[in-house]
Scaffold this active site. Sequence first.
Site, short mmCIF file in Angstrom:
data_model
loop_
_atom_site.label_atom_id
_atom_site.label_comp_id
_atom_site.label_asym_id
_atom_site.label_seq_id
_atom_site.Cartn_x
_atom_site.Cartn_y
_atom_site.Cartn_z
N ASP A 216 0.83 -1.20 0.00
CA ASP A 216 0.00 0.00 0.00
C ASP A 216 0.87 1.26 0.00
O ASP A 216 1.91 1.32 0.66
CB ASP A 216 -0.90 -0.01 1.24
CG ASP A 216 -1.81 1.18 1.32
OD1 ASP A 216 -2.77 1.23 0.54
OD2 ASP A 216 -1.55 2.08 2.15
N GLU A 270 1.46 -0.60 -4.96
CA GLU A 270 0.54 0.49 -5.28
C GLU A 270 1.41 1.72 -5.52
O GLU A 270 1.85 2.38 -4.57
CB GLU A 270 -0.46 0.74 -4.14
CG GLU A 270 -1.46 1.83 -4.50
CD GLU A 270 -2.26 2.34 -3.31
OE1 GLU A 270 -3.40 2.80 -3.52
OE2 GLU A 270 -1.75 2.30 -2.17
#
Length: 553
Positions: A216, A270
């Site tokens: 993330d 990401e």
Amino acid sequence: MPTETSVPAETAQWWRDAVIYQVYPRSFADGDGDGIGDLTGVRERLPYLAELGVDALWFSPWYASPQADAGYDVADYRRIDPAFGTLEQAEALMAEAHALDLKIIVDVVPNHVSDRHAWFQEAVAAGPGAEARDLFWFRPGRGTDGELPPNDWQSVFGGPAWTRTANPDGTPGEWYLHLFAPEQPDLNWNNSKVREEHENVLSFWFDRGADGVRIDSATMPAKDPALPDFDPDAPPVPHPYIDRDDVHDIYRSWRALAESYERPRALIGEVWLADPVRFAHYLRPDEMHSAFNFDYLNCSWDAAELRRVIDATLAAHASVGAPASWVLSNHDVTRHVTRYGRADTSFGLSLRQHQVLTDLELGTRRARAALLLDLALPGGCYLYQGEELGLWEVEDIPDELRQDPIFHRTGGTDIGRDGCRVPLPWSGERPPFGFSPEGASAPPWLPQPQRWAAYTAQAQSGRPESMLTFYRTALGLRRSERGLHGADFGWLPEHAPGVLAFGRGDGFSCLANLSGTAAPLPADADVILASAPGFDPGAAELPDDTTVWLRRR
């Protein structure tokens, strides 16, 4: 832990052309009737996912968390959140998925933890100057009495990126950095304990069967230790907290760990970056294996723009020998059935559209065409739960039921991401549509629209022209079609502007018509699959907003 066996290189590198399905646990399936999705619900639906034809499942965070940001505020990586189940259930889920030939990807959030994490609780209690505070970014404030934040950085979720603490004696204390919500304090990656802990977390899940991790906010963990003020309209070089060169040291260490397993684990980032060269740095052979293609997700439904993004994507990935990826929706963005039904079909976090006039019939037609385009491109493809049902963004959720911190921190100016997180409809004529078992004690945590009665998995199963049948057919053909594996790709020159046409080898080609009018189909090819329901495979023309897969004779 299970003993690993040697596997062929092409199998070991499964991520290079895998179709990966994102499971948002809170909204996938509720097994215990409390209105919140859980691991029991997922385990019951694993045969559905295997039948769909995907290769891997990516789980948004399932760890112990106060859920201030839907689990992206992790309190303990070694425990499953009680709302979802137990560690034993997670281990059983992974084993059951593997038995169905489904890989498992877990989410890791290196930029921050929860303010309930033991480290942060200790740091706050210890007071200024304590060793525990060096795990985060605690600083004295500016101004006469330290009443102003240490710098002018702003939170991604709106408002200042700093919150002031109270000293153990109750007086106003230092401030701490949180690039997201105040409940998500940023970690200091200059501290070796932070690095060691995250590598231990990776090993913890790899040893239990996870086949990879999704990383993330992968560009954000490294910070300029001077914490300078930042004017986004005149950014310094390098940026003080996005895409700093030293962030790559983190992922080189993680790659070495992933490669230490006989069956190497995948690192998937990401990475929100506009610069394709900087983006490719994360995919060098000693860093991540793959990264999400947000340029493609953000792209408007326009042939010239899509071709530009496809070319740039393939070139950037080829430069580092990494596979490309293609994605249309996820838990952070407006569902693409809705986006593609609007006059402005692009998406940007700073320009999130809500309550804009939407033609869902048009959006659905384009979504079907986009799927065949995605699946025909070289590399991997990511699906977001519910897109196989043709679900759209739910935009009329009452304000009092909204839970996304973006909505609350912006005072409703940005309505947030709840609309793409509404629990899935599985069966039945009224909510909860089989999301929860019959006689459940609580309604789904976000309300489902009554119109979804016609979009449940049960209602669509066996219907030849349904979105679910279309996904199952397309994914099955992608797996069996030899021309859709490997890196072979070339644009075909003979088609008009507004038509994307390319070949992949073994006589396979793909045509996507975005021209606004019907376009001729080649006479020397047979239609394998078309995105438009009821399409005549003997037709001489391809309708607008339609994609076909062809085999040259």
